[in-house]
Design a protein around this motif. Structure first.
Motif, mmCIF file in Angstrom:
data_model
loop_
_atom_site.group_PDB
_atom_site.id
_atom_site.type_symbol
_atom_site.label_atom_id
_atom_site.label_comp_id
_atom_site.label_asym_id
_atom_site.label_seq_id
_atom_site.Cartn_x
_atom_site.Cartn_y
_atom_site.Cartn_z
ATOM 1 N N ILE A 156 73.854 43.719 21.697
ATOM 2 C CA ILE A 156 74.506 45.029 21.617
ATOM 3 C C ILE A 156 76.025 44.915 21.669
ATOM 4 O O ILE A 156 76.732 45.644 20.979
ATOM 5 C CB ILE A 156 73.983 45.949 22.744
ATOM 6 C CG1 ILE A 156 72.479 46.182 22.528
ATOM 7 C CG2 ILE A 156 74.746 47.268 22.785
ATOM 8 C CD1 ILE A 156 71.788 46.882 23.660
ATOM 9 N N GLY A 157 76.519 44.029 22.478
ATOM 10 C CA GLY A 157 77.962 43.859 22.616
ATOM 11 C C GLY A 157 78.486 44.551 23.863
ATOM 12 O O GLY A 157 78.014 45.644 24.225
ATOM 13 N N GLU A 158 79.432 43.902 24.508
ATOM 14 C CA GLU A 158 79.966 44.408 25.773
ATOM 15 C C GLU A 158 80.648 45.767 25.623
ATOM 16 O O GLU A 158 80.494 46.638 26.473
ATOM 17 C CB GLU A 158 80.926 43.383 26.376
ATOM 18 C CG GLU A 158 81.230 43.642 27.820
ATOM 19 C CD GLU A 158 81.949 42.483 28.491
ATOM 20 O OE1 GLU A 158 82.700 42.768 29.436
ATOM 21 O OE2 GLU A 158 81.766 41.335 28.075
ATOM 22 N N ASP A 159 81.394 45.960 24.539
ATOM 23 C CA ASP A 159 82.084 47.237 24.347
ATOM 24 C C ASP A 159 81.093 48.396 24.222
ATOM 25 O O ASP A 159 81.275 49.450 24.839
ATOM 26 C CB ASP A 159 82.988 47.194 23.110
ATOM 27 C CG ASP A 159 84.221 46.317 23.313
ATOM 28 O OD1 ASP A 159 84.552 46.011 24.486
ATOM 29 O OD2 ASP A 159 84.837 45.922 22.298
ATOM 30 N N GLU A 160 80.035 48.194 23.428
ATOM 31 C CA GLU A 160 79.036 49.252 23.269
ATOM 32 C C GLU A 160 78.281 49.506 24.564
ATOM 33 O O GLU A 160 77.964 50.657 24.891
ATOM 34 C CB GLU A 160 78.049 48.905 22.149
ATOM 35 C CG GLU A 160 78.622 49.141 20.773
ATOM 36 C CD GLU A 160 77.578 49.003 19.694
ATOM 37 O OE1 GLU A 160 76.646 49.838 19.663
ATOM 38 O OE2 GLU A 160 77.700 48.076 18.884
#
Length: 153
Positions: free
Chosen positions: A125-129
């Protein structure tokens, strides 16, 4: 105030997606705990008292669960030696639930699987999301909790 069909549909879609997300997390937790003394429900309750003792009612309130469902799991944890009830200086009848050494060790045993799963989710998913999702969930929860009596009663 008249509800628009659009707002009703939007709220319904969000509720159904949150139910689906909850189901996914429970399935993942059951997979993580599969070869341990824990289930996702036991892990959920035991995890709340690893660092600080709480009453069953306080655990239920903090997790949005019924007191009876938390009591049932707490009793199982105590019977299996994963947790214990301790006297509560603030209340004679409402005992404090606390993790035992056996309970703490059972959480430690699943920790590598938890970390591996969390890293896979982060990579996917990614850390920012994930940070954005956390902020949105926190905002929704905060507003819903503040308005809970109006919305539920």
């Amino acid at each position: 105030m008249k509800e628009s069909k659009t707002s009703l549909e939007l709220v319904n879609k969000i509720v159904l997606k949150v139910f689906k997300l909850n189901g996914y997390f429970i399935k993942a937790a059951d997979s993580i705990t599969k070869e341990s003394e824990l289930t996702s429900a036991r892990w959920q309750i035991l995890g709340t008292v690893l660092h600080e003792q709480h009453t069953v009612a306080a655990i239920a309130r903090s997790m949005g669960l019924t007191r009876q469902s938390v009591q049932r799991i707490a009793d199982i944890l105590v019977t299996e030696g994963l947790a214990e009830f301790l006297p509560n200086p603030a209340h004679k009848r409402a005992k404090l639930l606390s993790g035992t050494e056996k309970g703490i060790n059972s959480i430690k045993k699943i920790r590598p699987k938890v970390i591996a799963w969390a890293e896979k989710v982060n990579d996917l998913i990614g850390e920012d999301e994930l940070n954005d999702a956390e902020k949105i969930i926190d905002k929704l929860l905060s507003k819903l909790i503040k308005a809970e009596k109006q919305l539920i009663e």
